[in-house]
Scaffold this motif. Sequence first.
Motif, PDB file in Angstrom:
ATOM      1  N   ASP A 103       0.768  -1.252  -0.344  1.00 22.45           N
ATOM      2  CA  ASP A 103       0.026  -0.214  -0.261  1.00 22.45           C
ATOM      3  C   ASP A 103       0.867   1.382   0.030  1.00 22.45           C
ATOM      4  O   ASP A 103       1.699   1.650   1.132  1.00 22.45           O
ATOM      5  CB  ASP A 103      -0.885  -0.035   1.307  1.00 22.45           C
ATOM      6  N   SER A 104       0.632   1.956  -0.973  1.00 23.51           N
ATOM      7  CA  SER A 104       1.506   3.316  -1.217  1.00 23.51           C
ATOM      8  C   SER A 104       1.231   4.374  -0.052  1.00 23.51           C
ATOM      9  O   SER A 104       2.274   4.924   0.521  1.00 23.51           O
ATOM     10  CB  SER A 104       1.424   3.912  -2.541  1.00 23.51           C
ATOM     11  N   ASP A 105       0.131   4.404   0.537  1.00 23.71           N
ATOM     12  CA  ASP A 105      -0.162   5.176   1.551  1.00 23.71           C
ATOM     13  C   ASP A 105       0.800   4.711   3.028  1.00 23.71           C
ATOM     14  O   ASP A 105       0.804   5.678   3.542  1.00 23.71           O
ATOM     15  CB  ASP A 105      -1.753   5.365   2.102  1.00 23.71           C
ATOM     16  N   THR A 106       0.756   3.411   3.032  1.00 22.09           N
ATOM     17  CA  THR A 106       1.086   2.896   4.242  1.00 22.09           C
ATOM     18  C   THR A 106       2.612   3.430   4.210  1.00 22.09           C
ATOM     19  O   THR A 106       3.473   3.658   5.271  1.00 22.09           O
ATOM     20  CB  THR A 106       1.027   1.332   4.213  1.00 22.09           C
ATOM     21  N   LEU A 107       3.290   2.982   2.842  1.00 20.47           N
ATOM     22  CA  LEU A 107       4.650   3.276   2.721  1.00 20.47           C
ATOM     23  C   LEU A 107       5.141   4.840   2.900  1.00 20.47           C
ATOM     24  O   LEU A 107       6.177   5.213   3.823  1.00 20.47           O
ATOM     25  CB  LEU A 107       5.193   2.793   1.400  1.00 20.47           C
ATOM     26  N   LYS A 108       4.424   5.761   2.484  1.00 25.22           N
ATOM     27  CA  LYS A 108       4.487   6.970   2.722  1.00 25.22           C
ATOM     28  C   LYS A 108       4.426   7.480   4.085  1.00 25.22           C
ATOM     29  O   LYS A 108       5.177   8.257   4.708  1.00 25.22           O
ATOM     30  CB  LYS A 108       3.352   7.796   1.935  1.00 25.22           C
ATOM     31  N   ARG A 109       3.565   6.903   4.780  1.00 22.45           N
ATOM     32  CA  ARG A 109       3.356   7.244   6.368  1.00 22.45           C
ATOM     33  C   ARG A 109       4.475   6.556   7.020  1.00 22.45           C
ATOM     34  O   ARG A 109       5.209   7.379   7.892  1.00 22.45           O
ATOM     35  CB  ARG A 109       2.022   6.564   6.755  1.00 22.45           C
ATOM     36  N   ILE A 110       5.175   5.569   6.688  1.00 18.71           N
ATOM     37  CA  ILE A 110       6.359   4.894   7.252  1.00 18.71           C
ATOM     38  C   ILE A 110       7.326   5.803   6.949  1.00 18.71           C
ATOM     39  O   ILE A 110       8.112   6.095   8.022  1.00 18.71           O
ATOM     40  CB  ILE A 110       6.695   3.401   6.803  1.00 18.71           C
TER      41      ILE A 110
END
Length: 176
Positions: A103-110
């Motif tokens: 999930d790109s949103d999860t990666l961005k948040r990480i």
Amino acid sequence: MTVANAVIEYLATQDKHIQNLLLQKTLYYLNADKMIATNGEEALIADNFEKWSYGPVDPEVYQTYRKYGSQAIPAPEPETIDDFLTSEAKLDSGHYYQDKITDSDTLKRIRKVSEAIFDHYQQKPFDLVQKTHDEPAWKEAENEIKSGHLHIKYQNNEIYQFLKQEGLKSWLNLDI
């Protein structure tokens, strides 16, 4: 390991290199951040952290990177990163890991949270250790920890309940 390697690799691309102590606390708070975002329904990291004398630790990540001591953990070689992101990569620990961050949103948040923690605490990682010691989940086990008991597990719910109430951003004094 997937999240740990994503943090290490991302920070290295920003010319920032993290040590194991700060990595452990970053993973712990990334996990809390995911639980807060999903109202306690989902954790980012499947394994339970253990309560160690310097706060929360993911034992597998610790064992993989302990050889670096208090030195910065080097980023994986580019070909390893490519393999890691596309299928499987064998790390020097001898373990295999599947890429789980789809999930790109999860990666961005990480990336956002790990960079904020790094920027705020890299010169003072023991301030972050103290933060974890001030949390009820660690305090309740303090005597056992100091007596040498091992493998005392954090429960995701106890982390979530406290940090949901305090707010991760305000608890860590971060601009996220």
